[in-house]
Structures are given as C-alpha cells and as structure tokens.
Design an enzyme around this catalytic site. Structure first.
Site, PDB file in Angstrom:
ATOM      1  N   ASN A 297     -12.420  -7.882   7.156  1.00 31.79           N
ATOM      2  CA  ASN A 297     -10.438  -8.394   7.362  1.00 31.79           C
ATOM      3  C   ASN A 297     -11.041  -9.225   8.483  1.00 31.79           C
ATOM      4  OD1 ASN A 297      -9.611  -6.785   5.550  1.00 31.79           O
ATOM      5  ND2 ASN A 297      -8.614  -5.406   7.195  1.00 31.79           N
TER       6      ASN A 297
ATOM      7  N   LEU B 112       0.599  -1.026   0.114  1.00 33.96           N
ATOM      8  CA  LEU B 112       0.350   0.048  -0.293  1.00 33.96           C
ATOM      9  C   LEU B 112       0.952   1.698  -0.293  1.00 33.96           C
ATOM     10  CD1 LEU B 112      -2.816   1.262  -0.028  1.00 33.96           C
ATOM     11  CD2 LEU B 112      -2.765   1.269   2.447  1.00 33.96           C
TER      12      LEU B 112
ATOM     13  N   SER C 125      -3.586  -9.868   2.152  1.00 36.19           N
ATOM     14  CA  SER C 125      -2.266  -9.664   2.883  1.00 36.19           C
ATOM     15  C   SER C 125      -1.789 -10.331   3.530  1.00 36.19           C
ATOM     16  CB  SER C 125      -2.463  -8.134   3.451  1.00 36.19           C
ATOM     17  OG  SER C 125      -3.188  -8.284   4.390  1.00 36.19           O
TER      18      SER C 125
ATOM     19  N   LYS D 114     -14.261  -2.371   8.372  1.00 36.42           N
ATOM     20  CA  LYS D 114     -13.564  -3.066   7.883  1.00 36.42           C
ATOM     21  C   LYS D 114     -12.522  -3.877   8.356  1.00 36.42           C
ATOM     22  CE  LYS D 114      -8.866  -1.844   5.744  1.00 36.42           C
ATOM     23  NZ  LYS D 114      -7.683  -1.129   5.363  1.00 36.42           N
TER      24      LYS D 114
END
Length: 315
Positions: free
Chosen positions: A189, A11, A256, A185
């Site tokens: 996740n 990122l 990730s 988020k």
C-alpha cells in the site's frame, strides 16, 4: 453464526453479501439515515468477478437492534476505528471474535484497548472491490484473506472464522506470522496508494511511466528497510517485484485512496505512509520519499475546496 459487519463501505458490503449466504449477517452503520436507505433499497447489490447478486441484509445504527454477535468484522476507515469499536462494544461478549481487515497499522491495538486483546483477530485481504454508489459495489478481483492473532495463538474463534469465510467463497487461511502479513500489505500500500492519489492514475499505470515507477520503488525500499530493522519477516523475497506485480494484477483498479481523493474525503494516509514515517523515526531509518508522498496527499486533502476547476471547453 451471527456476524456483524461494521462499516458499509466497499469491503464491508462485499463481505456482508458473501457471508450472508452461510450466516446471519447485520450491517452496523454510524449513519442511521444511510442504514435506513440500505434497507429501503433492498440491501447490497454487486457486479463483477463474483457475478451479479443482491443481498437483502438488515442494517442499523443501533447495536441494541442486533443483540449478541459471534463475530464482529471492522471494515471502517482506519481513522474511524476507535468510534467503530466503541459503537460495537455492546455486541462483544466473552466468546465474540472481533476481526479487523482494515488498512494500515495500529487498528488491532486500538480495538484491544476497548474489548481486550483476547477477542481480537487481525487480517489482510487481497479482495479488490470498488464502491460504485451507496451499497452498490463492483467486485474487481478475488484474492486470499489471511487471518491470525497478534499473540500467535490459534483460538477456536480463529478456526471458526476461517471456516465460515471459506464456506461463503471467501478464500481464507490462518497465519502464524500475522505481523509479517500486515507489514507485507503495508509495504504494498505504501508503494501504490499515495502515488495513485497524487497522480490520479489506476494501479497499472504506475509501472508504465518511469517517473512513477522510480517513486514506487523508492517508497517500497524505504518501507522494507524499516521492516528489516524491526525484524519483521515479509511474505516475499523481492518486495519491489511483488508490488509491481500487484500493480499489473490490479491494473484496472482505482485504489481506495484515490477513490477517497476523487470523492474529496479524508484518506488513510496517516495509517499507511504515515505509519512508515512513525516506525522509521522510532527505528532511526530515514524515509524521505514516504514523507514527501505523505505531505503531498495531506496537501491534496486540505485543499479540496481550492482546486482549480477544469475548463468547460478546453482548447
């Protein structure tokens, strides 16, 4: 505007490269040798949905090489947050904004302990990016970046960040419900990352097997119950459907956390499912599925050297 990206991961490289079109951008790395290699290799290179491009950006491990900054963006792994903001502290002056776009909960509070809450902005991005090799990324998917202030304020710096992001082609907006954004988020996740890390599946495969789909739904529902107990207003009415839709929209993406496992690195499990466990415990909400996923990922992390190798000539 002088912008410092702390952490040249996937990122950080994407943001640094795109923002360099509209601002002076520096990369601040904790590894001086890597910073030198990035300079020697002509900065950042990217392929994918934003096209093929290269951004020759200065990189350093010495904040004194940079001077003052208008914006510091923390893009490190969550477990490096304290070290990152301590390293960058000399860059932060009275009017410097510090933005965290990291995974998990608690990063903003750690940053605020070092530079004060007034300077700290928080956000969440739906940009999907993979680090192919050092300073070489694949921009897998574009997405909105939402930013805000923990106290619900809209300082001038927040509007300035939104403006420079949008000018650089990074779709950004301000939210007055930034806690809801962060928790939304986190819920996504919590449903995806640990499962991909344990199964070594791409995001899209999680909904194609009923076994992983059931675990995904259970993990999400536990996280939602904790959020409701804490009176967090999520951004979606049907969280399970939302997380399943994210899996489909990012079907080819390697999460990730799975990237970390494949590279035998420490993961951010403590700040994702681990955060759900801590918040659940403090709220009196049991989270057995998140706990199991957490323990499995920790087991994987602690046993990289003991893994049974794949056979050279499988029969």
């Amino acid at each position: 505007m002088r912008i410092v990206i702390v952490g040249p991961g996937a990122l950080g490289c994407l943001l640094g490269g795109l923002l360099s079109k509209k601002a002076e951008v520096w990369l601040l790395d904790r590894d001086p040798q890597r910073a030198e290699r990035i300079i020697r290799n002509q900065g950042i290179s990217s392929q994918g949905v934003s096209g093929s491009w290269q951004a020759k950006i200065p990189a350093t491990a010495r904040p004194e090489d940079i001077g003052d900054a208008d914006l510091v963006v923390i893009c490190t792994k969550a477990y490096h947050t304290k070290d990152a903001i301590v390293q960058a502290k000399s860059l932060v002056k009275k009017n410097t904004a510090v933005l965290t776009l990291q995974n998990g909960l608690g990063n903003a509070e750690v940053i605020a302990e070092v530079v004060g809450e007034t300077n700290v902005l928080v956000g969440s991005t739906q940009q999907a990016v993979t680090l192919l090799r050092e300073a070489h990324i694949e921009h897998v998917a574009k997405g909105e970046t939402v930013i805000g202030h923990l106290a619900g304020k809209v300082p001038v710096s927040l509007r300035q960040v939104r403006e420079v992001f949008n000018k650089a082609g990074i779709e950004a907006r301000i939210s007055m419900n930034i806690q809801g954004v962060l928790w939304s988020k986190l819920v996504i996740n919590a449903g995806i990352n640990a499962l991909t890390a344990v199964t070594r599946l791409r995001n899209g495969e999680l909904t194609r097997s009923e076994h992983t789909a059931q675990l995904l739904r259970a993990a999400v529902n536990e996280a939602v119950r904790v959020a409701k107990r804490k009176r967090i207003k999520l951004l979606f009415d049907d969280p399970v459907t939302k997380v399943e839709a994210v899996c489909e929209a990012t079907a080819a993406n390697v999460s990730s956390m799975l990237q970390d496992v494949l590279a035998r690195r420490q993961t951010e499990i403590d700040f994702i499912n681990g955060a759900i466990i801590r918040q659940g415990n403090s709220s009196g909400i049991p989270v057995p599925v998140n706990t199991t996923l957490y323990q499995l990922v920790k087991a994987v992390e602690s046993s990289y050297q003991q893994e049974v190798p794949r056979p050279q000539n499988p029969s």
